[in-house]
Design a protein around this motif. Structure first.
Motif: not given
Lengths: 247, 691
Positions: A12-19, A103-120
């Motif tokens: 999730g957005p606040k979880s620690k990720g790993e490869m 990118a700071d402006a594209f925070p991770v939502i889950k796995d490989l999914v990011v939030d690009r609403s900054s573009f909108d």
């Protein structure tokens, strides 16, 4: 072909990720990259592991929804979108790392999914021509010289995928921004708001946490629609012009 | 339909269903209704009362739209901000409507399942948009566009709607140019046109092979401008899962926030569904991965009639299936048929040869042979069926998938001789590049291979001339409704309809409804609201708790195979009856054996897909019932039992000149057919001929 995939997993957005490493086998060279991930996800589902979340929609290279960092390159080794990348670009035995846009402006939502609403929000700041429905004059009342129409079209081909940001060491969104400035600025219809547009969009860009441009050019070489770097020159030119006019 | 009580939604809110002209939902199971066998046709459906469109004015066709605009009530600008409209979907029909209603001053709540409204699948439309501008002075006119569209739809659309579409088409081009849509232009700076299938004039405006993208970005930018202005509130990564109906009126939706998993209630004065078509019921189609029927299907279950569900457009120029792994099919604009020539070898023995080594006299340019006056530019349904015919004869080309070659050549050799490679690239470059990317073959050197694929659905929710469904306050626009394309859609008409509905039609008609509002304020504690929400919660929990053995995709693929085999390019009574049995069995298994991992309160793409496939499993059956009941061939619907001596589609206007509007029959009930007669006053119904 058989491949070893190293994929970013993040719950999730606040979880620690790993490869995490996943071997896959029986991959055909006619598969698209995302179909290869579909195969992996079916296998994960079958053995009770949650499938890997990744974005895609049209899968024909035009909606801009997909976008993965593939072995360190935005959209992978070819100049195209992730969905149009095919496995014939890889070889049996390859190890492939797969990460989300970073990118700071594209925070991770889950796995490989990011939030690009900054573009909108950048578009909301001025990436439009104000023309209410019904108020338009007859289409042929304003001819547009073909070279200008063509350059506008070239810039308008941007799909808003974010590869430019992911590829840039500064995580700058200037190619995206420059493309919109050029698309609208080349047209006669775009002139009335031209000065305000560049200032407002740039301010929003900076507020979103995108970095500045240092003319490296990674953005343009990663762009699946081959938007040229000179749209950033256009952006700078328009900005100087606007500032000189007191915007 | 034996085990469907396992779907928790079966128990939800049947009393909220309204259907003014319909009998009560039947109680008895369809398959073995001992009490009423006489009322069920084929044991599958019953016939109900006819319906009519009461909103289209009478009189000369060219005056009807103006009359309606005048007669529709106005909403005072000061009252507009007290009215809220929910719009589901941000493609051309939804995005344009949200922007326009926002500009007018209404409160708009706009929803899309993608991460940005700019991603809606209108973006993938390639070839162009029709408009009766007559810039080429080649005999085009509003009436001719109307006529071509009615004829192209094989006389199964409404005259009033189609005329209006042709009438506003010219305004669309003006609007888009004003927004900065970079259409192709000639050296004098004026707009260029090209021709498209099924017509003999050049009225298609285009932006290389990315017309849909450019039009959508125009609508998207207009939408974002309204977001900035505060009139539109945007909900991205949200999926509508239920419609809220209170006192017989559509008053809101239940949506799932796809990021947090939260089930949200959104209430409004009217609801607009602009959620696109349902081609993904076939699994393989040119639709986006997320394209789905859920929004319209949930509305259908709450009383909105579903019209002509079997009318499916199979597009002739798609890249052939390469193997089992395939997740979607890619279309290549039919504009390629302007300059490309379609052929297969005359002799099956040549099918494995390198096409460049097959001499001219051994090639069968079958469309040019059969249809000398339209040639490669026949409408899509005809081009697709003939491709199927030559492949069925064993003359298909390309690699075998299974034990069959499904492909025909689309050859640019002549065009490359006539024009330069640069000129071809200028016109079609991105399409040819895309072909090369997907197949690994160079179309500038080797003829391309194409095969038909599911592309567009002409059927959709039934609407009147105001685009209002059979549920008051529920409006349906674009591909999601059924109204303008009859049994076959002409190329470059989907973009036209989406933008016509979104910019010009809906904003004028919905005011007639909104003028009756604002409607009484609703609380989230209202019984119907609570019930709708509870049904969504229950369904999510159900899908996550089955924990069976099969993935959602495996069910979706199996459904797709059934639909393609029996409800695809050729349909027969025997095949359709078999398909209905197979779908029922599959649906039963789905609710017992699907495996959806992950949780409800997080991004969960398997759960999203499961909900969509569950609805496709119900829709698929209705499509087959509709195809079965329509024992004629028309447009994209080809019944093996109804063809001319030379294998062309044979309509039966005496029996089937109507819209088939289906009413939901309850979870275990049979659907009811309501017929809306199609009356042709301005165009004579003829057997289509493109020969």
């Amino acid at each position: 072909m058989n491949l070893t995939l190293k994929i970013w997993r993040q719950a999730g957005p606040k979880s620690k990720g790993e490869m995490v490493t996943y071997p896959v086998s029986g991959i055909s060279e006619d598969m698209s990259f995302l179909e290869m991930l579909d195969v992996l996800n079916e296998q994960l589902n079958a053995r009770g592991e949650e499938p890997i979340a990744f974005d895609s929609d049209c899968r024909e290279g035009i909606c801009g929804m997909c976008g993965l960092m593939i072995s360190g390159k935005a959209h992978g080794p070819e100049v195209t979108t992730t969905c149009q990348l095919h496995m014939r670009s890889f070889s049996d035995g390859d190890e492939i790392t797969i990460e989300p846009w970073r990118a700071d402006a594209f925070p991770v939502i889950k796995d490989l999914v990011v939030d690009r609403s900054s573009f909108d929000r950048i578009i909301q700041a001025g990436g439009f021509i104000s023309a209410n429905t019904g108020a338009a004059p007859e289409a042929h009342s304003v001819p547009v010289p073909k070279p200008k129409a063509d350059r506008s079209f070239m810039a308008a081909a941007c799909i808003g995928c974010g590869a430019c940001v992911a590829a840039c060491p500064n995580a700058s969104g200037m190619l995206f921004l420059g493309a919109k400035i050029t698309h609208l600025g080349e047209l006669p219809q775009g002139q009335p708001e031209r000065d305000a547009r560049v200032v407002n969009m740039l301010t929003q860009h900076d507020d979103e946490g995108f970095g500045g441009c240092t003319n490296i050019g990674e953005c343009s070489s990663a762009c699946p629609k081959e938007i040229p770097l000179d749209v950033i020159n256009q952006l700078n030119k328009d900005l100087r012009h606007a500032l000189a006019h007191g915007e | 339909m034996t085990d469907l009580h396992t779907d928790p939604v079966a128990t939800a809110a049947p009393e909220a269903t309204i259907a003014p002209e319909a009998p009560e939902a039947p109680e008895a199971p369809a398959t073995d209704a001992p009490g009423a066998p006489d009322t069920l046709v084929h044991g599958l459906y019953r016939e109900g009362e006819p319906i009519v469109d009461t909103k289209a004015p009478r009189g000369p066709i060219a005056e009807r739209w103006n009359t309606r605009k005048f007669e529709a009530s106005l909403v005072n600008p000061a009252n507009r901000r007290k009215l809220t409209v929910i719009i589901v979907g941000t493609g051309l029909a939804g995005g344009a409507a949200a922007a326009t209603l926002g500009e007018a001053g209404y409160n708009v709540k706009s929803f899309c399942y993608q991460d940005s409204p700019r991603r809606a699948h209108s973006i993938a439309a390639q070839g162009g948009i029709n408009a009766a501008k007559n810039y080429k002075e080649d005999g085009d006119s509003t009436f001719r566009l109307f006529y071509d569209t009615v004829k192209g739809g094989d006389y199964r659309s409404r005259e009033s709607n189609v005329y209006r579409l042709a009438e506003v088409s010219a305004n669309i081009i003006d609007q888009c140019v004003a927004q900065g849509v970079p259409f192709a232009r000639e050296y004098g700076g004026l707009l260029d046109n090209r021709s498209f299938g099924g017509v003999q004039v050049s009225r298609t405006f285009y932006a290389r092979g990315q017309t849909g993208q450019q039009l959508l970005i125009g609508a998207y930018q207009a939408l974002e401008r309204q977001v900035a202005a505060g009139t539109v509130e945007m909900f991205t990564r949200h999926e509508m899962l239920e419609v809220v109906i209170v006192d017989g009126k559509a008053r809101g939706i239940i949506a799932r926030d796809l990021v947090t998993g939260e089930i949200e209630t959104h209430l409004a004065d009217a609801v607009v569904l602009a959620s696109g078509g349902y081609g993904n019921v076939f699994f393989l189609s040119t639709n986006a991965m997320g394209s789905n029927v859920t929004a319209t299907w949930r509305a259908h279950r709450k009383g909105a009639h579903f019209a002509n569900p079997c009318y499916t457009q199979i597009h002739p120029t798609c890249i052939p299936v390469a193997g089992e792994h395939q997740s979607k099919l890619t279309l290549m604009s039919e504009s390629l048929r302007n300059d490309g020539r379609i052929w297969v070898p005359k002799n099956a023995a040549d099918c494995e040869k390198d096409p460049r080594e097959i001499p001219e006299e051994d090639r069968d340019y079958y469309l040019e042979r059969i249809y000398p006056s339209f040639g490669n530019l026949v409408p899509r349904d005809i081009a697709s069926r003939q491709a199927k015919n030559v492949c069925d004869e064993g003359r298909g080309v390309g690699p075998k998938v299974g034990d069959f070659r499904r492909g025909v050549y689309l050859d640019f050799t002549d065009a490359l001789k006539r024009m330069s490679a640069e000129a071809v690239a200028e016109k079609y470059g991105n399409l040819l590049d895309m072909y090369q990317r997907i197949t690994g073959e160079n179309p500038y050197e080797v003829p391309m291979r194409i095969y038909p694929a599911v592309h567009y659905t002409m059927g959709g929710l039934w609407v009147d001339y105001d685009l209002q469904s059979s549920i008051p306050g529920l409006f349906v626009t674009g591909e999601a409704n059924f109204s303008d394309h009859g049994a076959n859609r002409l190329g470059a008409s989907a973009l036209m309809q989406g933008l016509a509905d979104g910019y010009f039609v809906l904003p004028n008609t919905i005011r007639d409804y909104l003028a009756k509002g604002p409607f009484p304020k609703l609380e989230e504690s209202n019984e119907a609201v609570v019930e709708a929400r509870a049904s969504v919660d229950a369904r999510v929990q159900k899908l996550l708790s089955i924990n069976g053995d099969r993935s959602v995709d495996s069910f979706h693929k199996e459904l797709g195979n059934i639909m393609w085999e029996y409800c695809g390019m050729e349909r027969s009574e025997e095949g359709l009856l078999k398909a209905i049995d197979l779908i029922r069995g599959l649906r039963d298994e789905f609710w017992r054996n699907v495996k959806v991992l992950g949780a409800a309160d997080t991004l969960n793409q398997s759960l999203e897909k499961a909900g969509r496939v569950a609805d496709f499993l119900e829709l698929g059956e209705l499509m087959c019932i509709d195809a079965l009941h329509r024992r004629e061939s028309c447009g994209g619907h080809f019944r093996a039992e109804s063809q001319t001596e030379d294998g062309e589609a044979l309509r039966h206007d005496d029996e089937y000149a109507y819209v088939a509007a289906w009413e939901w029959g309850g979870q275990d009930g049979a659907p009811t057919l309501h017929k809306e007669d199609l009356v042709y006053e301005f165009v004579e119904m003829k057997q289509r001929s493109y020969k």
